[in-house]
Scaffold this motif. Sequence first.
Motif, mmCIF file in Angstrom:
data_model
loop_
_atom_site.group_PDB
_atom_site.id
_atom_site.type_symbol
_atom_site.label_atom_id
_atom_site.label_comp_id
_atom_site.label_asym_id
_atom_site.label_seq_id
_atom_site.Cartn_x
_atom_site.Cartn_y
_atom_site.Cartn_z
ATOM 1 N N HIS A 317 0.838 -1.190 0.000
ATOM 2 C CA HIS A 317 0.000 0.000 0.000
ATOM 3 C C HIS A 317 0.880 1.250 0.000
ATOM 4 C CE1 HIS A 317 -3.038 -2.840 0.634
ATOM 5 N NE2 HIS A 317 -3.083 -2.844 1.961
ATOM 6 N N TYR A 318 0.323 2.353 -0.465
ATOM 7 C CA TYR A 318 1.093 3.595 -0.488
ATOM 8 C C TYR A 318 0.160 4.797 -0.408
ATOM 9 C CZ TYR A 318 -0.310 3.981 -5.394
ATOM 10 O OH TYR A 318 -1.041 4.076 -6.553
ATOM 11 N N ILE A 319 0.726 5.903 0.025
ATOM 12 C CA ILE A 319 0.000 7.169 0.100
ATOM 13 C C ILE A 319 0.416 8.014 -1.093
ATOM 14 C CG2 ILE A 319 -0.413 9.236 1.504
ATOM 15 C CD1 ILE A 319 0.423 7.539 3.946
ATOM 16 N N ASP A 320 -0.555 8.619 -1.760
ATOM 17 C CA ASP A 320 -0.259 9.424 -2.947
ATOM 18 C C ASP A 320 0.793 10.482 -2.648
ATOM 19 O OD1 ASP A 320 -1.903 8.112 -4.666
ATOM 20 O OD2 ASP A 320 -3.615 9.452 -4.406
ATOM 21 N N GLY A 321 1.835 10.506 -3.477
ATOM 22 C CA GLY A 321 2.890 11.502 -3.339
ATOM 23 C C GLY A 321 3.962 11.154 -2.327
ATOM 24 N N ILE A 322 3.824 9.985 -1.664
ATOM 25 C CA ILE A 322 4.788 9.575 -0.635
ATOM 26 C C ILE A 322 5.386 8.233 -1.030
ATOM 27 C CG2 ILE A 322 5.164 9.125 1.809
ATOM 28 C CD1 ILE A 322 4.218 11.941 1.271
#
Length: 407
Positions: A317-322
Amino acid sequence: MGALTRLKHIKTKEYKVLYQRIFFTLMMIVIYIIGSHITLPGIKVRTRVPHSFLDIALSNVGGDIGTINLFSLGLGPWLTTMMIMALLTYRNIEKEKLETQLERHFKERFFTLLLAIIQGYFVLSPNQSKFQGVHIGFLLLIIVTGAMVLVWLADQNTVYGIAGPTPIVLVGMIKSIFQHQQLQHIGVVTVAIGIALMLIVLVLLVWIERIEYRINYQDVMNVTTSQKDTYISWKLNPAGSIAMMCSFSLFFIVGMLAHVIGRWLTGDASYQPVFLELNHSVGVLMFLVMLIMLNFMLSKVLLNPKRKAKEFQKSGHYIDGIYPGKATRVYLNRKSNQMSAIGAAVLGLIMSLPLQTAIVVNDMTQELSVLIQFVILIYMTINITETVRTYLYFDQYQSFLDSYSKE
């Protein structure tokens, strides 16, 4: 019809588990009440009504020094130990993982026993003239044993009951409230001010309990899910009433040290540190600072951004822009710092309302101290209600899984 019958069976089993937990907790409360009425041999029951902040601080962790009994120390030594261990663990999570459960349990019990001996001696030493021939060492052994038994009961209630140590603390607070004989002489104006303050503080506490902060992220396992459906949910005050209990426990230790140092410097065995009273600005400021700091640190421990960042990296999973990994950990750590700081500051401001009023209106110190206990009592009850809902939620899924595992 088969599905409906299975659903009813799951629901019945779900509530059966909850009833068993409630019954265990009630049995623990009965044992606590009986033990709190067993006074130590050679000590007459004291009729002094608790009036100082130290008395109130100890009663808010299940203790009582108004009457020296088997459970006078309450859960103060254990709560202090748990708080210190939680903070140390957060600073070095990797080292904590290498420890076995037996090692952690031994460390916890050792430091709890050490604190219980120190606090027990502090509680008993001012009353040596009332022991009637009984050696203080024997009484210390009894009171420390009582504290360790109470810790064991709270530990068992965490596994088999509801809300761990909280029910013991609640009963201790109720007992302390009814010991205040001064409540019989409260005026109408005092009652009106107290009720108004209590309602304001309770509304604010319920408000802070309901607020949560959400961080959206991308779920790579389900690309059809939108960001609105995948998010990290962080409560503004994740520490709940735990921070309050730990603050009172820590404040009692600080007050205990102030007593000991004051007696040593003045040579007066009856020395009372006036600055630790509820109607003194220094005492209130010290307590609020402890509450805010402990709430911040415990919130950080419970949010645990490092673990969440590792879970994200493992699952993809990932956070947009990070970027995943270190960048995600730094981002979540910054967000958790902000959330913990805001939650701790808001809780400190809420609890400062009745405390600051006690400073301004000196004649209401006793009454406001009781009202503060009422507020904390109801706040803990709210937390217990949330715990019961959590049990119902997980027990429902456990029953569902059990029904299919048998097929």
